[in-house]
Design a protein around this motif. Structure first.
Motif, PDB file in Angstrom:
ATOM      1  N   THR A  60      49.851  50.947   8.539  1.00 28.40           N
ATOM      2  CA  THR A  60      48.701  51.851   8.539  1.00 28.40           C
ATOM      3  C   THR A  60      48.385  52.297   9.953  1.00 28.40           C
ATOM      4  O   THR A  60      48.122  53.469  10.195  1.00 28.40           O
ATOM      5  CB  THR A  60      47.477  51.159   7.912  1.00 28.40           C
ATOM      6  OG1 THR A  60      47.828  50.723   6.609  1.00 28.40           O
ATOM      7  CG2 THR A  60      46.300  52.103   7.837  1.00 28.40           C
ATOM      8  N   HIS A  61      48.418  51.368  10.909  1.00 26.06           N
ATOM      9  CA  HIS A  61      48.122  51.716  12.295  1.00 26.06           C
ATOM     10  C   HIS A  61      49.138  52.717  12.824  1.00 26.06           C
ATOM     11  O   HIS A  61      48.788  53.699  13.465  1.00 26.06           O
ATOM     12  CB  HIS A  61      48.107  50.453  13.160  1.00 26.06           C
ATOM     13  CG  HIS A  61      47.852  50.750  14.611  1.00 26.06           C
ATOM     14  ND1 HIS A  61      46.630  51.195  15.048  1.00 26.06           N
ATOM     15  CD2 HIS A  61      48.663  50.712  15.688  1.00 26.06           C
ATOM     16  CE1 HIS A  61      46.692  51.397  16.356  1.00 26.06           C
ATOM     17  NE2 HIS A  61      47.917  51.108  16.769  1.00 26.06           N
ATOM     18  N   ALA A  96      48.485  56.165  11.228  1.00 26.51           N
ATOM     19  CA  ALA A  96      47.276  56.784  11.769  1.00 26.51           C
ATOM     20  C   ALA A  96      47.509  57.257  13.191  1.00 26.51           C
ATOM     21  O   ALA A  96      47.076  58.338  13.576  1.00 26.51           O
ATOM     22  CB  ALA A  96      46.116  55.788  11.719  1.00 26.51           C
ATOM     23  N   THR A  97      48.205  56.449  13.988  1.00 36.52           N
ATOM     24  CA  THR A  97      48.502  56.844  15.353  1.00 36.52           C
ATOM     25  C   THR A  97      49.392  58.075  15.349  1.00 36.52           C
ATOM     26  O   THR A  97      49.176  59.012  16.103  1.00 36.52           O
ATOM     27  CB  THR A  97      49.197  55.687  16.096  1.00 36.52           C
ATOM     28  OG1 THR A  97      48.337  54.558  16.049  1.00 36.52           O
ATOM     29  CG2 THR A  97      49.484  56.050  17.531  1.00 36.52           C
ATOM     30  N   ARG A 112      49.566  60.332  13.028  1.00 34.90           N
ATOM     31  CA  ARG A 112      48.808  61.476  12.533  1.00 34.90           C
ATOM     32  C   ARG A 112      47.969  62.109  13.632  1.00 34.90           C
ATOM     33  O   ARG A 112      47.722  63.301  13.617  1.00 34.90           O
ATOM     34  CB  ARG A 112      47.928  61.021  11.358  1.00 34.90           C
ATOM     35  CG  ARG A 112      47.549  62.135  10.455  1.00 34.90           C
ATOM     36  CD  ARG A 112      46.964  61.684   9.153  1.00 34.90           C
ATOM     37  NE  ARG A 112      45.708  61.015   9.329  1.00 34.90           N
ATOM     38  CZ  ARG A 112      45.344  59.907   8.691  1.00 34.90           C
ATOM     39  NH1 ARG A 112      46.156  59.351   7.837  1.00 34.90           N
ATOM     40  NH2 ARG A 112      44.175  59.373   8.897  1.00 34.90           N
ATOM     41  N   ARG A 118      40.871  60.819  12.420  1.00 33.37           N
ATOM     42  CA  ARG A 118      40.588  59.399  12.193  1.00 33.37           C
ATOM     43  C   ARG A 118      41.727  58.718  11.456  1.00 33.37           C
ATOM     44  O   ARG A 118      42.533  59.368  10.802  1.00 33.37           O
ATOM     45  CB  ARG A 118      39.306  59.249  11.385  1.00 33.37           C
ATOM     46  CG  ARG A 118      38.097  59.783  12.136  1.00 33.37           C
ATOM     47  CD  ARG A 118      36.846  59.484  11.421  1.00 33.37           C
ATOM     48  NE  ARG A 118      36.731  58.021  11.360  1.00 33.37           N
ATOM     49  CZ  ARG A 118      35.692  57.391  10.892  1.00 33.37           C
ATOM     50  NH1 ARG A 118      34.674  58.053  10.430  1.00 33.37           N
ATOM     51  NH2 ARG A 118      35.641  56.076  10.872  1.00 33.37           N
ATOM     52  N   SER A 119      41.749  57.409  11.560  1.00 33.31           N
ATOM     53  CA  SER A 119      42.762  56.635  10.857  1.00 33.31           C
ATOM     54  C   SER A 119      42.170  56.057   9.578  1.00 33.31           C
ATOM     55  O   SER A 119      40.968  56.117   9.366  1.00 33.31           O
ATOM     56  CB  SER A 119      43.275  55.511  11.754  1.00 33.31           C
ATOM     57  OG  SER A 119      42.207  54.635  12.067  1.00 33.31           O
ATOM     58  N   ARG A 132      42.406  59.685   5.311  1.00 38.01           N
ATOM     59  CA  ARG A 132      43.578  60.415   4.807  1.00 38.01           C
ATOM     60  C   ARG A 132      43.238  61.123   3.507  1.00 38.01           C
ATOM     61  O   ARG A 132      43.592  62.284   3.304  1.00 38.01           O
ATOM     62  CB  ARG A 132      44.749  59.467   4.593  1.00 38.01           C
ATOM     63  CG  ARG A 132      45.998  60.185   4.148  1.00 38.01           C
ATOM     64  CD  ARG A 132      47.207  59.262   4.028  1.00 38.01           C
ATOM     65  NE  ARG A 132      48.395  60.043   3.808  1.00 38.01           N
ATOM     66  CZ  ARG A 132      48.693  60.634   2.655  1.00 38.01           C
ATOM     67  NH1 ARG A 132      47.910  60.507   1.626  1.00 38.01           N
ATOM     68  NH2 ARG A 132      49.790  61.337   2.530  1.00 38.01           N
ATOM     69  N   SER A 168      53.196  62.042   7.780  1.00 36.27           N
ATOM     70  CA  SER A 168      52.655  60.893   8.501  1.00 36.27           C
ATOM     71  C   SER A 168      52.136  59.804   7.574  1.00 36.27           C
ATOM     72  O   SER A 168      51.546  58.837   8.022  1.00 36.27           O
ATOM     73  CB  SER A 168      51.521  61.343   9.433  1.00 36.27           C
ATOM     74  OG  SER A 168      50.438  61.868   8.676  1.00 36.27           O
TER      75      SER A 168
END
Length: 151
Positions: free
Chosen positions: A5-6, A9-10, A12, A69-70, A75, A134
């Protein structure tokens, strides 16, 4: 946050994702400013057009924040905002093409965003493609399980 997930998100919010967020932020500011002035000074001239400009501004704000945002919720919000935006641009574009008298003034989405170089039509497509690219890929439980040996 899990590593998958990290990483997603990074990804994205970096590289091309950062440019996408910047363009969305620019459109959020432009649409908000335009609709605010229109609503405060001339709302009675074209209430539908100016209300749609305000709606477009809200969608651009939501997309900007969610793309930057992550997390899974962000999303989902980004997916919803980009999808709504694409449907809105196509619907308003068709409506302004087929019933131009209903729009005495333009919106951000009029004629598929012609006044903005069709960026309003292309932007949600790029947003959806970027979100798909992503998205964290989690391996299936079956494919990640060690092979069983019968014998």
């Amino acid at each position: 946050m899990s590593e998958t997930t990290h990483t997603a998100a990074t990804t994205r919010a970096s590289g091309p994702g950062r440019l996408l967020v910047a363009v969305y932020a620019l459109f959020a500011v432009a649409a908000t400013g335009r609709s605010t002035v229109q609503i405060l000074t001339r709302f009675e001239e074209a209430p539908l057009a100016y209300s749609l400009s305000a709606l477009a501004a809200a969608v651009y704000i939501a997309a900007t924040v969610a793309l930057a945002r992550s997390g899974h919720t962000s999303r989902r919000v980004a997916l919803a905002a980009c999808t709504f935006e694409l449907v809105g641009v196509v619907a308003v574009g068709l409506f302004t093409l087929l019933v131009p008298e209903a729009f005495p003034d333009d919106t951000v989405w009029s004629l598929f965003g012609i006044g903005y170089g069709f960026v309003p039509l292309v932007l949600p497509v790029l947003g959806l493609l970027w979100l798909g690219r992503s998205h964290p890929r989690t391996p299936d439980a079956a494919s990640s399980a060690p092979p069983s040996h019968r014998g």
